[in-house]
Write an enzyme that holds these catalytic residues in place. Structure first.
Site, mmCIF file in Angstrom:
data_model
loop_
_atom_site.group_PDB
_atom_site.id
_atom_site.type_symbol
_atom_site.label_atom_id
_atom_site.label_comp_id
_atom_site.label_asym_id
_atom_site.label_seq_id
_atom_site.Cartn_x
_atom_site.Cartn_y
_atom_site.Cartn_z
ATOM 1 N N TYR A 1 0.827 -1.216 0.000
ATOM 2 C CA TYR A 1 0.000 0.000 0.000
ATOM 3 C C TYR A 1 0.860 1.265 0.000
ATOM 4 C CZ TYR A 1 -4.702 1.949 0.717
ATOM 5 O OH TYR A 1 -5.914 2.575 0.567
ATOM 6 N N LYS B 1 -3.682 7.959 3.188
ATOM 7 C CA LYS B 1 -4.856 7.669 4.012
ATOM 8 C C LYS B 1 -4.675 8.193 5.444
ATOM 9 C CE LYS B 1 -7.738 5.694 1.181
ATOM 10 N NZ LYS B 1 -9.000 6.398 0.827
#
Length: 255
Positions: free
Chosen positions: A154, A161
């Site tokens: 990720y 995020k």
């Protein structure tokens, strides 16, 4: 009477029927809301086509969250369909492949900046652009993926995020006096088009259902959509700055 009866909502991020945002828009309409969608560029025709598959065809307005012109024109574009907004759904995220899939150390700032602008700063941009339409009691809901951890592959989207989640808290602080709530839903891995574009995404989803006390279906966006709908409703009048996990309980389990 539906949970969102009479609500006027703006929903971003509807691209395919597999999009979490599509299920949010569908469920919102089923619960009595009127929905306006956003899209831009080559995606516009796709969103317009998908809008016809909703229970009620939703209008689509132009919005590229990196365009000052689009952001400045958004309120007037929405006014062509409704005079106010009771809720806004942020379901926008993008990161170049060069900052994903194990490229954390080699990622370059221009590509990282793109990920941060589209995936985090855009929450502030969208909130400010819609602020003239937001009524007291309105709700802004965004979609995140638990940023407390360093997930496999990720990489800089995880950092984005984390910034996204912090942005939501500051927006909750600054919009609260106007009676506007800002909350996030942290969903478990769902096989959307966006998820499939992450190199090695199967490393994140692998074993998720085994770690979840409730089990987890990576093809079912309905639980996430229901949480978003609940936060858009009047049933959480004193909740803001919160992250609601819809992941089968994985976030609460140890290794």
């Amino acid at each position: 009477m539906g949970l969102l009866d009479g609500k006027k909502l703006l929903v971003t991020g509807v691209l395919t029927e597999g999009s979490i945002a599509f299920h949010v828009a569908r469920l919102a309409q089923e619960q009595g809301a009127e929905v306006v969608l956003t899209s831009f560029g080559r995606q516009m025709r796709l969103t317009q086509a998908i809008a016809r598959r909703l229970p009620v065809e939703a209008p689509v307005v132009q919005l590229d969250v990196t365009s000052e012109d689009d952001l400045g024109a958004l309120a007037d574009a929405v006014r062509a369909h409704t005079d106010h907004l009771d809720g806004v759904v942020h379901s926008i995220g993008f990161a170049p492949q060069s900052v994903l899939g194990g490229n954390f150390l080699s990622a370059q700032w221009p590509d990282v900046a793109t990920a941060l602008e589209i995936s985090a700063y855009s929450l502030k941009s969208l909130a400010v652009a819609t602020q003239p339409l937001l009524v007291r009691g309105a709700s802004i809901v965004g979609l995140t993926f638990d940023a407390r951890y360093a997930w496999p592959v990720y990489d800089w989207m995880g950092v984005a995020k984390a910034a996204f989640e912090a942005t939501a808290r500051y927006l909750a602080r600054d919009l609260g006096p106007q009676g506007v709530r800002v909350n996030l839903v942290s969903a478990g891995p769902i096989r959307t088009t966006a998820a499939k574009s992450i190199p090695g995404f199967e490393e994140i989803e692998g074993g998720w259902s085994d770690r979840s006390p409730l089990g987890w279906d990576m093809t079912d966006a309905e639980p996430t959509a229901r949480a978003v709908a609940a936060l858009l409703s009047d049933w959480f009048p004193a909740t803001t700055g919160e992250i609601v996990h819809v992941d089968g309980g994985v976030h609460a389990m140890g290794l």
